[in-house]
Design an enzyme around this catalytic site. Structure first.
Site, PDB file in Angstrom:
ATOM      1  N   GLY A   9       0.817  -1.272  -0.119  1.00  0.00           N
ATOM      2  CA  GLY A   9      -0.025   0.034  -0.087  1.00  0.00           C
ATOM      3  C   GLY A   9       1.121   1.471  -0.089  1.00  0.00           C
ATOM      4  N   ASN A  10       2.106   1.319   0.577  1.00  0.00           N
ATOM      5  CA  ASN A  10       2.799   2.307   0.663  1.00  0.00           C
ATOM      6  C   ASN A  10       3.384   2.844  -0.730  1.00  0.00           C
ATOM      7  OD1 ASN A  10       4.490  -0.060   0.637  1.00  0.00           O
ATOM      8  ND2 ASN A  10       6.336   1.345   1.201  1.00  0.00           N
ATOM      9  N   LYS A 128     -13.272 -10.064   5.714  1.00  0.00           N
ATOM     10  CA  LYS A 128     -12.461  -8.915   5.190  1.00  0.00           C
ATOM     11  C   LYS A 128     -13.153  -7.788   5.375  1.00  0.00           C
ATOM     12  CE  LYS A 128      -9.024  -6.957   3.073  1.00  0.00           C
ATOM     13  NZ  LYS A 128      -7.813  -7.016   3.635  1.00  0.00           N
ATOM     14  N   LYS A 213      -3.951  -9.666  -2.058  1.00  0.00           N
ATOM     15  CA  LYS A 213      -3.229  -9.096  -3.334  1.00  0.00           C
ATOM     16  C   LYS A 213      -1.778  -9.880  -3.564  1.00  0.00           C
ATOM     17  CE  LYS A 213      -1.047  -5.414  -0.877  1.00  0.00           C
ATOM     18  NZ  LYS A 213       0.065  -6.090  -0.366  1.00  0.00           N
ATOM     19  N   LYS A 275       2.014 -12.265   2.883  1.00  0.00           N
ATOM     20  CA  LYS A 275       3.262 -12.111   2.113  1.00  0.00           C
ATOM     21  C   LYS A 275       4.168 -13.458   2.210  1.00  0.00           C
ATOM     22  CE  LYS A 275       3.233  -7.265   2.575  1.00  0.00           C
ATOM     23  NZ  LYS A 275       1.931  -7.088   2.843  1.00  0.00           N
TER      24      LYS A 275
END
Length: 313
Positions: A9-10, A128, A213, A275
């Site tokens: 997101g960053n 979510k 994602k 991740k």
């Protein structure tokens, strides 16, 4: 080397920012500088990205404007966010390539569907949170009217929750590979892709869900036969015992060593867990190497000197 770059997101929006267009363009430009460094070094890059704040803003806009224009379902909102983020990346990549005198590698953004299994257990247990916060009274009224699932989100208010099924295949994989063969820099599967199911008659239908994602990025990496899956975030490496006196940054590990740490529960579902899971899947399924690293050290991580490197071993 063909590299799948999965951006956190960053890369688009920093903490504390309002999320206006100029802020997001500026963040994208900083990110693109790293991507173009990879291209300049001779690598072939495929980009995927998050869309949480952007699709959240679209959902809020839908709610506020619903008295005047019909609100759109989540699959369409996801497509909207892919388009707006992809446009920013394409604009910035093309302008940066031009400024650096690099020929070819023209960017192409593809609004991407990702297949999920309608029998995925996630559909029975939505987890979510999406969209705006409501009061308890308003949320329960909405739930009774629509059948949606709403929860108290950490005392901040009530939010709708939707399923987060596991990604199976990238529907547009053949199109993406054709673009890559022709030398394009492809931006695809933004926000985990648009979740779709394949019906018995072979047709596709969008569903109300959100795909992680990073897990979708692993599916994309496998689809394009990437040599490296690079997950870029806002920390320099993966750590065990994170944010405690026993914290230890991880540098180079084999697949089996990282699997042991995952089974020991070091990586939380709401942060580094997906991740690490995506990185392990990539290497386990035939990828050469996966790396989780800071966005600011992308090229160095690609070269193996920064980030957490996960090797076959």
């Amino acid at each position: 080397m063909r590299v799948l770059v999965a951006l956190g997101g960053n890369a688009i929006l920093q903490r504390g920012q309002k999320g206006n267009a100029s802020e997001q363009r500026e963040n994208v430009q900083k990110t693109v500088t790293q991507i173009v460094r990879m291209i300049h070094a001779g690598h072939e890059v495929v980009v995927t990205h998050g869309n949480g704040p952007q699709v959240g803003a679209i959902l809020i806009q839908n709610e506020l404007g619903s008295a005047s224009v019909p609100a759109m379902p989540m699959d369409i909102c996801g497509a909207e966010s892919q388009g707006l983020i992809g446009y920013m990346f394409c604009q910035s990549i093309q302008n940066t390539l031009l400024a650096d005198g690099i020929e070819g590698h023209a960017p192409a953004c593809l609004v991407t569907r990702v297949e999920v299994d309608p029998a995925d257990p996630a559909f029975a247990h939505p987890t979510k949170p999406v969209g705006p916060f409501y009061t308890e009274e308003a949320a329960k009224k909405r739930s009774a009217e629509t059948g949606e699932t709403w929860i108290d989100d950490a005392g901040r208010g009530w939010r709708r929750v939707v399923p987060s099924p596991d990604p199976k295949t990238i529907v547009e994989a053949d199109v993406i590979n054709t673009l890559l063969e022709k030398g394009f820099t492809v931006v695809a599967s933004g926000g985990g892709g648009i979740p779709v199911i394949r019906k018995e008659d072979g047709t596709w239908e969008g569903v109300e869900a959100v795909i992680d994602k990073d897990l979708a990025g692993e599916r994309l990496a496998a689809s394009v036969k990437a040599d490296l899956l690079m997950i870029l975030t806002d920390v320099p490496r993966v750590a065990i015992n994170y944010n405690t006196p026993q914290q230890k940054w991880l540098e180079k590990l084999t697949l089996s060593e990282m699997e042991v740490l995952e089974k020991e529960g070091h990586f939380k579902a709401g942060s580094m867990g997906p991740k690490v899971k995506a990185a392990l899947r990539f290497v386990r399924n035939g990828g050469q190497r996966a790396v989780i690293a800071s966005l600011d050290e992308a090229l160095e991580a690609l070269e193996g000197t920064k980030g957490t490197q996960i090797l076959k071993g």
